[in-house]
Design a protein around this motif. Structure first.
Motif, mmCIF file in Angstrom:
data_model
loop_
_atom_site.group_PDB
_atom_site.id
_atom_site.type_symbol
_atom_site.label_atom_id
_atom_site.label_comp_id
_atom_site.label_asym_id
_atom_site.label_seq_id
_atom_site.Cartn_x
_atom_site.Cartn_y
_atom_site.Cartn_z
ATOM 1 N N ALA A 60 27.144 41.485 32.761
ATOM 2 C CA ALA A 60 27.586 41.962 31.343
ATOM 3 C C ALA A 60 27.746 40.604 30.474
ATOM 4 O O ALA A 60 27.391 40.613 29.222
ATOM 5 N N LEU A 61 28.460 39.744 31.011
ATOM 6 C CA LEU A 61 28.879 38.368 30.310
ATOM 7 C C LEU A 61 27.493 37.554 29.778
ATOM 8 O O LEU A 61 27.316 37.270 28.813
ATOM 9 N N GLN A 62 26.439 37.635 30.837
ATOM 10 C CA GLN A 62 25.159 37.070 30.268
ATOM 11 C C GLN A 62 24.407 37.991 29.384
ATOM 12 O O GLN A 62 23.702 37.308 28.476
ATOM 13 N N MET A 63 24.632 39.154 29.230
ATOM 14 C CA MET A 63 24.126 39.890 28.089
ATOM 15 C C MET A 63 25.232 39.986 26.844
ATOM 16 O O MET A 63 24.753 40.793 25.870
ATOM 17 N N GLY A 64 25.937 38.990 26.971
ATOM 18 C CA GLY A 64 26.726 39.064 25.650
ATOM 19 C C GLY A 64 28.039 39.612 25.500
ATOM 20 O O GLY A 64 28.661 39.684 24.243
ATOM 21 N N ALA A 65 28.468 40.353 26.767
ATOM 22 C CA ALA A 65 29.867 40.895 26.344
ATOM 23 C C ALA A 65 30.959 40.102 25.793
ATOM 24 O O ALA A 65 31.175 38.902 26.246
ATOM 25 N N LYS A 66 31.731 40.675 25.110
ATOM 26 C CA LYS A 66 32.811 39.744 24.396
ATOM 27 C C LYS A 66 33.920 39.718 25.502
ATOM 28 O O LYS A 66 34.620 38.625 25.462
ATOM 29 N N SER A 67 34.198 40.638 26.246
ATOM 30 C CA SER A 67 35.235 40.462 27.310
ATOM 31 C C SER A 67 34.935 41.501 28.690
ATOM 32 O O SER A 67 34.194 42.509 28.297
ATOM 33 N N VAL A 68 35.131 40.975 29.473
ATOM 34 C CA VAL A 68 34.946 41.807 30.936
ATOM 35 C C VAL A 68 36.204 41.830 31.883
ATOM 36 O O VAL A 68 36.973 40.686 32.217
ATOM 37 N N ILE A 69 36.735 43.116 32.267
ATOM 38 C CA ILE A 69 37.710 43.267 33.149
ATOM 39 C C ILE A 69 37.053 43.620 34.539
ATOM 40 O O ILE A 69 36.482 44.913 34.312
ATOM 41 N N GLY A 70 37.343 43.058 35.477
ATOM 42 C CA GLY A 70 36.738 43.756 36.878
ATOM 43 C C GLY A 70 37.991 44.031 37.909
ATOM 44 O O GLY A 70 38.726 43.372 37.905
ATOM 45 N N ILE A 71 38.073 45.406 38.131
ATOM 46 C CA ILE A 71 39.232 45.705 39.118
ATOM 47 C C ILE A 71 38.685 46.177 40.511
ATOM 48 O O ILE A 71 37.676 46.587 40.663
ATOM 49 N N ASP A 72 39.418 45.808 41.530
ATOM 50 C CA ASP A 72 39.057 46.096 42.979
ATOM 51 C C ASP A 72 40.276 46.119 43.572
ATOM 52 O O ASP A 72 41.306 45.263 43.635
ATOM 53 N N LEU A 73 40.560 47.169 44.669
ATOM 54 C CA LEU A 73 41.716 46.991 45.619
ATOM 55 C C LEU A 73 41.766 45.897 46.622
ATOM 56 O O LEU A 73 42.558 45.808 47.058
ATOM 57 N N SER A 74 40.746 45.279 46.737
ATOM 58 C CA SER A 74 40.420 44.326 47.977
ATOM 59 C C SER A 74 40.689 42.973 47.496
ATOM 60 O O SER A 74 40.024 42.646 46.415
ATOM 61 N N ASP A 75 42.012 42.510 48.126
ATOM 62 C CA ASP A 75 42.296 41.092 48.101
ATOM 63 C C ASP A 75 40.883 40.280 47.992
ATOM 64 O O ASP A 75 40.639 39.195 47.456
ATOM 65 N N LYS A 76 40.212 40.448 49.238
ATOM 66 C CA LYS A 76 39.073 39.581 49.557
ATOM 67 C C LYS A 76 37.973 39.849 48.529
ATOM 68 O O LYS A 76 37.371 38.821 48.248
#
Length: 244
Positions: A60-76
């Motif tokens: 998404a960032l490569q495609m020019g997104a202004k900001s990105v938030i990624g969430i995941d339950l896993s610490d790893k």
């Protein structure tokens, strides 16, 4: 139930040996179809539910997104995603999908790749996403296909010589919990019919724009011959929805 198998060291190690973990999006058979469902990402605010190693966030960032938030339950998963990412425009948060509580109209696009079949209350997630996305915004998701999740065994019917004869489908209309095996571990998934997936999105307020039941591309089959049997039955269902 908030399931977190990926912080198990053996499970995480096995996951990291999968082609899509090593080769990224190009090794994911459904990626061309998922990419085709995405809207224009330039200057968009994007949320990735179950971001895993962060492949879609970085795309998404490569495609020019202004900001990105990624969430995941896993610490790893979050730690590995951060290690693979070198851009402050991507923020990774350890959070269960069930716990999302973002501001109204905070995002232009929400995506989720192969995570929502682990979630018991798909309806709650759809309502939360609807509130978090702007009018006209997109919700692009992929899940294991209901043909794939119907039986807990999630396996072929084999002949006497071990050959794959066909993919059995049973208990399709009996929705709910499936105790499955994945990467040598017990994993809980939730089976929903195609109608339930689509109608739940509609009832949350979304308009369905397009569906996809992708096959691996010829390029993917050439690079990963083991994918050949994935052309015999659908394994993924992709949905593009829009907030009306």
């Amino acid at each position: 139930m908030k399931q977190n198998k990926y912080d198990d060291p053996d499970f995480f190690a096995a996951y990291n040996q999968m082609p899509r973990s090593v080769g990224g999006l190009d090794a994911a058979g459904e990626w061309p179809a998922l990419r085709a469902l995405m809207p224009e990402l330039k200057d968009k605010r994007l949320l990735d539910l179950g971001c895993g190693l962060g492949w879609h966030c970085r795309y998404a960032l490569q495609m020019g997104a202004k900001s990105v938030i990624g969430i995941d339950l896993s610490d790893k998963m979050i730690a590995r995603a951060k290690a693979l990412t070198d851009d402050p425009a991507i923020e990774y948060r350890r959070m269960a999908i069930e716990d999302i509580d973002f501001e109204a109209r905070q995002f232009d696009v929400v995506i989720s790749s192969l995570a929502l079949h682990y979630i018991e209350r798909f309806d709650d997630v759809c309502r939360s996403v609807f509130e978090a996305v702007v009018p006209g915004g997109s919700f692009i998701l992929s899940v294991e296909h209901p043909v794939f999740t119907a039986r807990a065994a999630q396996d072929w019917h084999y002949g006497t010589k071990g050959e794959r004869l066909h993919w059995p489908v049973d208990d399709y209309q009996q929705e709910g919990k499936r105790d499955t095996r994945f990467l040598g571990s017990d994993v809980v998934k939730y089976h929903r019919t195609a109608a339930t997936l689509i109608n739940t999105l509609i009832e949350a307020g979304f308009t369905i724009k397009k569906l996809s039941e992708p096959q691996p591309t010829e390029e993917a089959l050439a690079a990963y011959p083991d994918m050949r049997d994935e052309t015999r039955r659908p394994i993924f269902l992709l949905i593009a929805a829009e907030k009306s």
